[in-house]
Enzyme design. Structure first.
Site, PDB file in Angstrom:
ATOM      1  N   HIS A   1      -0.390  -7.453   7.375  1.00  0.00           N
ATOM      2  CA  HIS A   1      -1.503  -8.228   6.820  1.00  0.00           C
ATOM      3  C   HIS A   1      -1.090  -9.712   6.887  1.00  0.00           C
ATOM      4  CE1 HIS A   1      -4.077  -9.810   3.552  1.00  0.00           C
ATOM      5  NE2 HIS A   1      -4.850  -8.763   3.764  1.00  0.00           N
TER       6      HIS A   1
ATOM      7  N   ASP B 210       5.596  -4.079   1.534  1.00  0.00           N
ATOM      8  CA  ASP B 210       4.244  -4.403   1.091  1.00  0.00           C
ATOM      9  C   ASP B 210       3.519  -3.077   0.842  1.00  0.00           C
ATOM     10  OD1 ASP B 210       1.585  -4.952   0.852  1.00  0.00           O
ATOM     11  OD2 ASP B 210       1.396  -6.090   2.715  1.00  0.00           O
TER      12      ASP B 210
ATOM     13  N   GLN C  10      -1.382  -1.021   0.225  1.00  0.00           N
ATOM     14  CA  GLN C  10      -2.242   0.127   0.593  1.00  0.00           C
ATOM     15  C   GLN C  10      -1.534   1.456   0.349  1.00  0.00           C
ATOM     16  OE1 GLN C  10      -5.333  -0.219   1.323  1.00  0.00           O
ATOM     17  NE2 GLN C  10      -5.454  -2.385   1.808  1.00  0.00           N
TER      18      GLN C  10
ATOM     19  N   LYS D 286      -6.459  -2.785  -6.010  1.00  0.00           N
ATOM     20  CA  LYS D 286      -6.528  -1.732  -4.995  1.00  0.00           C
ATOM     21  C   LYS D 286      -6.110  -0.378  -5.570  1.00  0.00           C
ATOM     22  CE  LYS D 286      -5.621  -4.964  -1.217  1.00  0.00           C
ATOM     23  NZ  LYS D 286      -6.890  -5.140  -0.487  1.00  0.00           N
TER      24      LYS D 286
ATOM     25  N   CYS E  99      -7.874  -9.145   8.063  1.00  0.00           N
ATOM     26  CA  CYS E  99      -6.682  -9.987   7.829  1.00  0.00           C
ATOM     27  C   CYS E  99      -5.479  -9.480   8.625  1.00  0.00           C
ATOM     28  CB  CYS E  99      -6.331 -10.069   6.346  1.00  0.00           C
ATOM     29  SG  CYS E  99      -7.573 -10.909   5.396  1.00  0.00           S
TER      30      CYS E  99
HETATM   31  C1  PLP Z   1      -1.478  -4.283   3.514  1.00  0.00           C
HETATM   32  C2  PLP Z   1      -1.942  -5.403   2.634  1.00  0.00           C
HETATM   33  N1  PLP Z   1      -1.061  -6.311   2.202  1.00  0.00           N
HETATM   34  C3  PLP Z   1      -1.421  -7.321   1.399  1.00  0.00           C
HETATM   35  C4  PLP Z   1      -2.717  -7.486   1.001  1.00  0.00           C
HETATM   36  C5  PLP Z   1      -3.070  -8.621   0.123  1.00  0.00           C
HETATM   37  O1  PLP Z   1      -3.555  -8.156  -1.088  1.00  0.00           O
HETATM   38  P1  PLP Z   1      -4.217  -9.166  -2.139  1.00  0.00           P
HETATM   39  O2  PLP Z   1      -5.315  -9.873  -1.397  1.00  0.00           O
HETATM   40  O3  PLP Z   1      -4.716  -8.277  -3.211  1.00  0.00           O
HETATM   41  O4  PLP Z   1      -3.145 -10.088  -2.576  1.00  0.00           O
HETATM   42  C6  PLP Z   1      -3.679  -6.580   1.447  1.00  0.00           C
HETATM   43  C7  PLP Z   1      -5.100  -6.742   1.087  1.00  0.00           C
HETATM   44  O5  PLP Z   1      -5.975  -6.247   1.736  1.00  0.00           O
HETATM   45  C8  PLP Z   1      -3.279  -5.500   2.270  1.00  0.00           C
HETATM   46  O6  PLP Z   1      -4.154  -4.600   2.696  1.00  0.00           O
END
Ligand code: PLP
Length: 432
Positions: free
Chosen positions: A148, A225, A228, A251, A389
């Site tokens: 991401h 990370d 998900q 999430k 993203c």
């Molecule tokens: C794999 C992953 N990492 C990081 C993020 C960032 O999350 P946030 O926007 O809640 O900080 C997302 C959000 O879609 C994501 O899917």
């Protein structure tokens, strides 16, 4: 049992081949679960809401909504600062949530759980604190081809500032990381590895335990990370042996604006503060400030109190159902959806890894994903379209965007059937 599309439009009926029997093995009472989510009863454009945008954000169970209301009705006060009744009550609730989160990911100590705004802020904290202090010009940071943007851009900013270099683990056409190539990237210049556990645009479940072990063979710390992951599969940070782990509350059926950074105590202790302000200090004079102990050292300013409390309740809620149960149900639902979508002529699924969870990205010949999303919306079906993203993932597959249906445990076979009908409607409109 025959695959039971709820078919109402005759011309669509003709185009659907009945699929073989799809009896779910998991006796999961999804209808009972759905009762807990008031928003799912909504109608959108006169149609029942089919919410398939869970990778973007999840809906909230009544217990979370009520906990936030209760907080403002009965407990609201600033935390950590007051000796009065309400402040102590709010502090207890907020710190209680930290303990629930610690247990949920099996961290050793509450002080290893840092409240942040979300996965994005968690990563930025590590980059700006650990990265700025410990990385030197010429050092290398390994990320993967399916990150991401929140696990790419902060590292790039650091690279510009410090002269460090990003190295990328490539993936194959199924969207699986090439672990042999990762092995080749690891060397004495590698000083950090930061990898996503489950891809938000492909659904791939990465072998993070192996990735961590391989980095640790070189003494390299690893951030995972889990934005998900925590809502779909059981996560145990001790078993993974990751050094840092981040996720977002919204999430995992909790509020927005709250998330978690887990870090091993030893590393967090050795890192400088990320932001300065109230609560993160022990004493301040104009000559010198001494910093607070963990976790306060990384939590400057008044925190998102009701967010933390709401997240604690959300985590209790999913824990009660059980992540193993959730994972088994969602796995079957994903299989059902994958089979259903695979039968649609001209539709290509992007991300076909053997190990997958919850995400179905796809493109349909002759139809821009944005048009797909817009037409599905008229049917009450919420999916996401775009690059999610993860622009480098789109570049890797040579496409500008995908349509993405992403699942949660409150989704049903009927939701998938509605999606399939919706896609056939799109095909009819575009004559594709
Ligand atoms: C794999 C992953 N990492 C990081 C993020 C960032 O999350 P946030 O926007 O809640 O900080 C997302 C959000 O879609 C994501 O899917």
């Amino acid at each position: 049992m025959k695959a039971s599309y709820n078919l109402t439009t005759p011309n669509i009926t003709e185009q659907l081949t009945p699929r073989p029997s799809t009896q779910f093995r998991t006796g999961f009472d999804v209808e009972k679960i759905r009762e807990d989510f008031p928003i799912l009863k909504q109608r959108v454009h006169g149609k029942p809401l089919v919410y398939l945008d869970n990778a973007a954000t999840t809906q909230k169970p009544r217990v979370v909504i009520e906990a936030i209301q209760k907080y403002y009705t009965e407990e609201n006060a600033n935390v950590h600062r007051g000796v009065h009744f309400l402040s102590e009550k709010a502090t207890q609730a907020y710190e209680g949530a930290r303990s629930r989160i610690r247990r949920f990911i099996n961290a050793s100590k509450d002080r290893e759980i840092i409240f942040v705004r979300g996965a994005t802020e968690g990563i930025n904290l590590v980059v700006n604190s650990y990265g700025r202090k410990y990385l030197q010009p010429g050092d290398e940071i390994i990320i993967s081809a399916m990150e991401h943007h929140s696990n790419i851009v902060p590292w790039q900013i650091l690279c510009e500032e410090k002269g460090t270099k990003l190295r990328i683990i490539p993936m194959n056409d199924a969207g699986e990381l090439l672990i042999d190539e990762y092995e080749k990237l690891l060397n004495e210049r590698t000083k950090f590895v930061s990898v996503v556990q489950i891809s938000n645009s492909l659904g791939t479940i990465n072998p993070v335990r192996q990735i961590i072990q391989m980095a640790h063979n070189y003494g390299i710390p690893v951030l995972i990370d889990g934005a998900q992951a925590v809502q779909h599969i059981p996560v145990d940070v001790k078993d993974l042996d990751c050094d840092f782990y981040v996720f977002s509350g919204h999430k995992i059926f909790g509020p927005t604006g709250i998330g978690v950074l887990y870090g091993k105590e030893r590393l967090l202790e050795a890192m400088p503060p990320y932001q300065g302000g109230g609560d993160m200090i022990l004493s301040v004079t104009f000559e010198k400030t001494t910093y607070n102990t963990l976790p306060a050292k990384f939590e400057a300013g008044t925190p998102h109190i009701e967010g933390g409390i709401g997240l604690g309740v959300a985590i209790d809620y999913v824990s009660k159902i059980g992540l193993d149960t959730i994972a088994a149900y969602e796995h079957e639902l994903l299989q059902y959806a994958t089979e259903a979508l695979s039968e649609i002529e001209g539709l290509r699924i992007i991300g076909t890894a053997k190990e997958k969870a919850s995400v179905l990205s796809f493109v349909l010949e002759g139809v821009h994903p944005h048009d797909m999303g817009t037409i599905l919306d008229t049917e009450g079906i919420a999916i996401r379209t775009g690059h999610h993203c993860t622009q480098p993932v789109m570049q890797r597959f040579g496409i500008p965007a995908t349509a993405r249906a992403s699942l949660a445990f409150y989704n049903t076979k009927e939701d998938i059937d509605a999606l399939v009908r919706g896609i056939y409607k799109v095909k009819e409109i575009f004559g594709s």
